[in-house]
Design a protein around this motif. Structure first.
Motif, PDB file in Angstrom:
ATOM      1  N   PHE A   1       0.845  -1.190   0.000  1.00 34.92           N
ATOM      2  CA  PHE A   1       0.000   0.000   0.000  1.00 34.92           C
ATOM      3  C   PHE A   1       0.879   1.238   0.000  1.00 34.92           C
ATOM      4  N   ARG A   2       0.263   2.328  -0.349  1.00 35.82           N
ATOM      5  CA  ARG A   2       0.926   3.640  -0.369  1.00 35.82           C
ATOM      6  C   ARG A   2       0.367   4.470   0.774  1.00 35.82           C
ATOM      7  N   LEU A   3       1.226   4.973   1.620  1.00 36.90           N
ATOM      8  CA  LEU A   3       0.798   5.654   2.849  1.00 36.90           C
ATOM      9  C   LEU A   3       1.136   7.136   2.788  1.00 36.90           C
ATOM     10  N   ASN A   4       0.127   7.946   3.104  1.00 32.84           N
ATOM     11  CA  ASN A   4       0.302   9.395   3.259  1.00 32.84           C
ATOM     12  C   ASN A   4       0.176   9.704   4.742  1.00 32.84           C
ATOM     13  N   LYS A   5       1.301  10.015   5.377  1.00 38.31           N
ATOM     14  CA  LYS A   5       1.340  10.170   6.828  1.00 38.31           C
ATOM     15  C   LYS A   5       2.195  11.368   7.203  1.00 38.31           C
ATOM     16  N   ASN A   6       1.588  12.308   7.931  1.00 41.13           N
ATOM     17  CA  ASN A   6       2.303  13.498   8.434  1.00 41.13           C
ATOM     18  C   ASN A   6       3.013  14.248   7.310  1.00 41.13           C
ATOM     19  N   GLY A   7       2.354  14.381   6.165  1.00 41.16           N
ATOM     20  CA  GLY A   7       2.932  15.111   5.046  1.00 41.16           C
ATOM     21  C   GLY A   7       3.900  14.306   4.204  1.00 41.16           C
ATOM     22  N   ARG A   8       4.194  13.083   4.595  1.00 45.48           N
ATOM     23  CA  ARG A   8       5.080  12.205   3.829  1.00 45.48           C
ATOM     24  C   ARG A   8       4.268  11.243   2.987  1.00 45.48           C
ATOM     25  N   ASP A   9       4.837  10.878   1.835  1.00 46.67           N
ATOM     26  CA  ASP A   9       4.189   9.941   0.922  1.00 46.67           C
ATOM     27  C   ASP A   9       5.194   8.858   0.561  1.00 46.67           C
ATOM     28  N   PHE A  10       4.907   7.595   0.902  1.00 48.06           N
ATOM     29  CA  PHE A  10       5.864   6.517   0.679  1.00 48.06           C
ATOM     30  C   PHE A  10       5.118   5.188   0.550  1.00 48.06           C
ATOM     31  N   TYR A  11       5.882   4.153   0.115  1.00 46.43           N
ATOM     32  CA  TYR A  11       5.351   2.806  -0.033  1.00 46.43           C
ATOM     33  C   TYR A  11       5.699   1.966   1.194  1.00 46.43           C
ATOM     34  N   VAL A  12       4.910   0.882   1.390  1.00 44.25           N
ATOM     35  CA  VAL A  12       5.187  -0.099   2.443  1.00 44.25           C
ATOM     36  C   VAL A  12       5.035  -1.483   1.807  1.00 44.25           C
ATOM     37  N   ASP A  13       6.058  -2.366   1.989  1.00 45.78           N
ATOM     38  CA  ASP A  13       5.984  -3.708   1.407  1.00 45.78           C
ATOM     39  C   ASP A  13       5.375  -4.694   2.398  1.00 45.78           C
ATOM     40  N   GLU A  14       5.339  -5.972   2.024  1.00 41.74           N
ATOM     41  CA  GLU A  14       4.691  -6.993   2.847  1.00 41.74           C
ATOM     42  C   GLU A  14       5.424  -7.243   4.155  1.00 41.74           C
ATOM     43  N   LYS A  15       6.703  -6.877   4.228  1.00 40.52           N
ATOM     44  CA  LYS A  15       7.473  -7.031   5.462  1.00 40.52           C
ATOM     45  C   LYS A  15       7.311  -5.843   6.409  1.00 40.52           C
ATOM     46  N   GLY A  16       6.567  -4.828   5.978  1.00 40.90           N
ATOM     47  CA  GLY A  16       6.389  -3.627   6.799  1.00 40.90           C
ATOM     48  C   GLY A  16       7.527  -2.643   6.673  1.00 40.90           C
ATOM     49  N   VAL A  17       8.302  -2.722   5.577  1.00 43.08           N
ATOM     50  CA  VAL A  17       9.441  -1.832   5.358  1.00 43.08           C
ATOM     51  C   VAL A  17       8.996  -0.643   4.512  1.00 43.08           C
ATOM     52  N   GLU A  18       9.359   0.551   4.951  1.00 43.86           N
ATOM     53  CA  GLU A  18       9.036   1.764   4.214  1.00 43.86           C
ATOM     54  C   GLU A  18      10.105   2.021   3.149  1.00 43.86           C
ATOM     55  N   PHE A  19       9.667   2.487   1.968  1.00 48.00           N
ATOM     56  CA  PHE A  19      10.617   2.929   0.944  1.00 48.00           C
ATOM     57  C   PHE A  19       9.957   4.026   0.112  1.00 48.00           C
ATOM     58  N   PRO A  20      10.745   4.932  -0.443  1.00 46.35           N
ATOM     59  CA  PRO A  20      10.190   6.154  -1.042  1.00 46.35           C
ATOM     60  C   PRO A  20       9.498   5.919  -2.382  1.00 46.35           C
TER      61      PRO A  20
ATOM     62  N   TYR B   1       3.609   2.459  -8.849  1.00 48.79           N
ATOM     63  CA  TYR B   1       2.962   1.157  -8.708  1.00 48.79           C
ATOM     64  C   TYR B   1       1.512   1.345  -8.264  1.00 48.79           C
ATOM     65  N   PRO B   2       0.547   0.731  -8.959  1.00 46.75           N
ATOM     66  CA  PRO B   2      -0.866   0.866  -8.556  1.00 46.75           C
ATOM     67  C   PRO B   2      -1.186   0.007  -7.331  1.00 46.75           C
ATOM     68  N   CYS B   3      -1.503   0.652  -6.229  1.00 46.77           N
ATOM     69  CA  CYS B   3      -1.830  -0.071  -4.997  1.00 46.77           C
ATOM     70  C   CYS B   3      -2.790   0.773  -4.168  1.00 46.77           C
ATOM     71  N   MET B   4      -3.255   0.200  -3.057  1.00 46.73           N
ATOM     72  CA  MET B   4      -4.221   0.858  -2.177  1.00 46.73           C
ATOM     73  C   MET B   4      -3.588   2.084  -1.512  1.00 46.73           C
ATOM     74  N   LEU B   5      -4.338   3.179  -1.513  1.00 45.81           N
ATOM     75  CA  LEU B   5      -3.884   4.406  -0.860  1.00 45.81           C
ATOM     76  C   LEU B   5      -4.423   4.446   0.565  1.00 45.81           C
ATOM     77  N   VAL B   6      -3.522   4.663   1.531  1.00 43.55           N
ATOM     78  CA  VAL B   6      -3.883   4.736   2.949  1.00 43.55           C
ATOM     79  C   VAL B   6      -3.481   6.110   3.466  1.00 43.55           C
ATOM     80  N   MET B   7      -4.379   6.739   4.234  1.00 46.28           N
ATOM     81  CA  MET B   7      -4.114   8.059   4.797  1.00 46.28           C
ATOM     82  C   MET B   7      -4.397   8.047   6.291  1.00 46.28           C
TER      83      MET B   7
END
Length: 337
Positions: free
Chosen positions: A110-129, A136-142
């Motif tokens: 999923f793609r997370l928008n948190k505290n003004g930051r926008d980044f991806y999260v993989d299945e292991k829970g690792v953040e990457f820009p 990549y088309p994926c679910m947007l989470v805010m």
């Protein structure tokens, strides 16, 4: 003597073998690197965050002479693994002088928008820009999603992607005041699920609500559908939808929620309280009007004492007043009924 000759032969062969080996290694190390092959290990959904040109540029940095012996394989492998889009990398050299680089890229859940930051999260829970080269088309989470919730949230999104019904309806997720909401493509309402527990049960409840009730309704009718309560579905009407005006006025039970001030409508049988108000209205009329007649009677009696000829006039007035009051009583009863 024979043993000495055997030992001597062994020593000579070892020295010759070592000399030939060192000569061949020296020749191999001084040879130019023929080719660099970069293998991107693709998953079920292909990703293109890492560009082959960027990897080849790194190889040039760690081998400026283009000789096989000058390639710093451990350092190059470590550098590639430090790329945020790379999940794992393996660098090795073939006997023919080809350098192989095997790379496995991260796949966003999923793609997370948190505290003004926008980044991806993989299945292991690792953040990457976010990448400039590929989206990549994926679910947007805010919202303020905690790192400890990444994997559980990823499991929820994975279940949504596998279910055709959920994939059709849910297009995004928000977290507001510790409660998760699913954004829908049909209408402007959101589906409140609360925490991430019993997700399958909650999604199944929403599916039943849609198939049995929401199919015959206008999706603009609702502002929120809450599934966080146990064994019940609570709907919040959209106050800007015209058809809801009569429903909101005659709502059977309306509670003001403390968090956002929205109206929560629970479907229950209305309680009729009109019968209780009728006797109160009648009592007030009966108590108030006789007092007026008593005052008039007292005044009439005083007039009788002072003047005798005016008795007939007062009697006619009494009749008129009593008739008027009786008419008033009849009119009030009709209005109440």
């Amino acid at each position: 003597m024979k043993n000495k000759w055997r030992i001597l032969k062994i020593l000579v062969t070892v020295i010759l073998f070592g000399f030939l080996l060192s000569f061949s290694l020296k020749r191999f190390n001084n040879a130019k690197m023929e080719n660099v092959s970069i293998n991107m290990n693709q998953t079920k959904t292909p990703v293109y965050f890492v560009d082959e040109k960027d990897i080849k540029e790194l190889v040039k940095q760690y081998n400026p002479t283009k000789k096989i012996g000058d390639v710093k394989i451990p350092e190059l492998e470590k550098k590639i693994n430090q790329i945020p889009f790379v999940d794992s990398a393996n660098v090795y050299m073939n006997l023919n002088g080809n350098l192989n680089v095997d790379i496995r890229q991260r796949v966003p859940v999923f793609r997370l928008n948190k505290n003004g930051r926008d980044f991806y999260v993989d299945e292991k829970g690792v953040e990457f820009p976010i990448s400039r080269n590929f989206s990549y088309p994926c679910m947007l989470v805010m919202g303020d999603v905690q790192v400890s919730e990444y994997q559980e949230l990823g499991k929820l999104i994975e279940k949504i992607d596998k279910d055709d019904f959920s994939k059709k309806y849910f297009i995004g997720i928000t977290k507001e005041k510790g409660s998760y909401n699913l954004l829908t493509s049909d209408g402007n309402y959101k589906v409140e699920i609360g925490d991430l527990d019993n997700i399958e049960f909650k999604v199944r409840g929403f599916k039943t609500f849609v198939e049995k009730y929401l199919v015959d309704q206008n999706p603009q009718k609702y502002k929120k559908i809450s599934l966080k309560y146990e064994n019940q579905i609570v709907t919040t009407l959209n106050p800007y939808f015209k058809e809801n005006d009569s429903i909101l006025r005659n709502a059977p039970k309306i509670e003001l929620k403390p968090d956002d001030g929205s109206q929560k409508l629970e479907v229950k049988k209305p309680e009729i309280k009109k019968a209780e108000s009728k006797p109160e209205a009648k009592k007030e009329i009966k108590k108030s009007e006789p007092k007026k007649t008593e005052v008039k009677k007292e005044t009439s009696k005083l007039k009788k004492v002072e003047k005798k000829p005016e008795v007939k006039k007062t009697s006619t007035k009494k009749k008129e007043t009593t008739s008027k009051t009786s008419d008033k009583k009849k009119k009030v009863k009709v209005v109440i009924e």
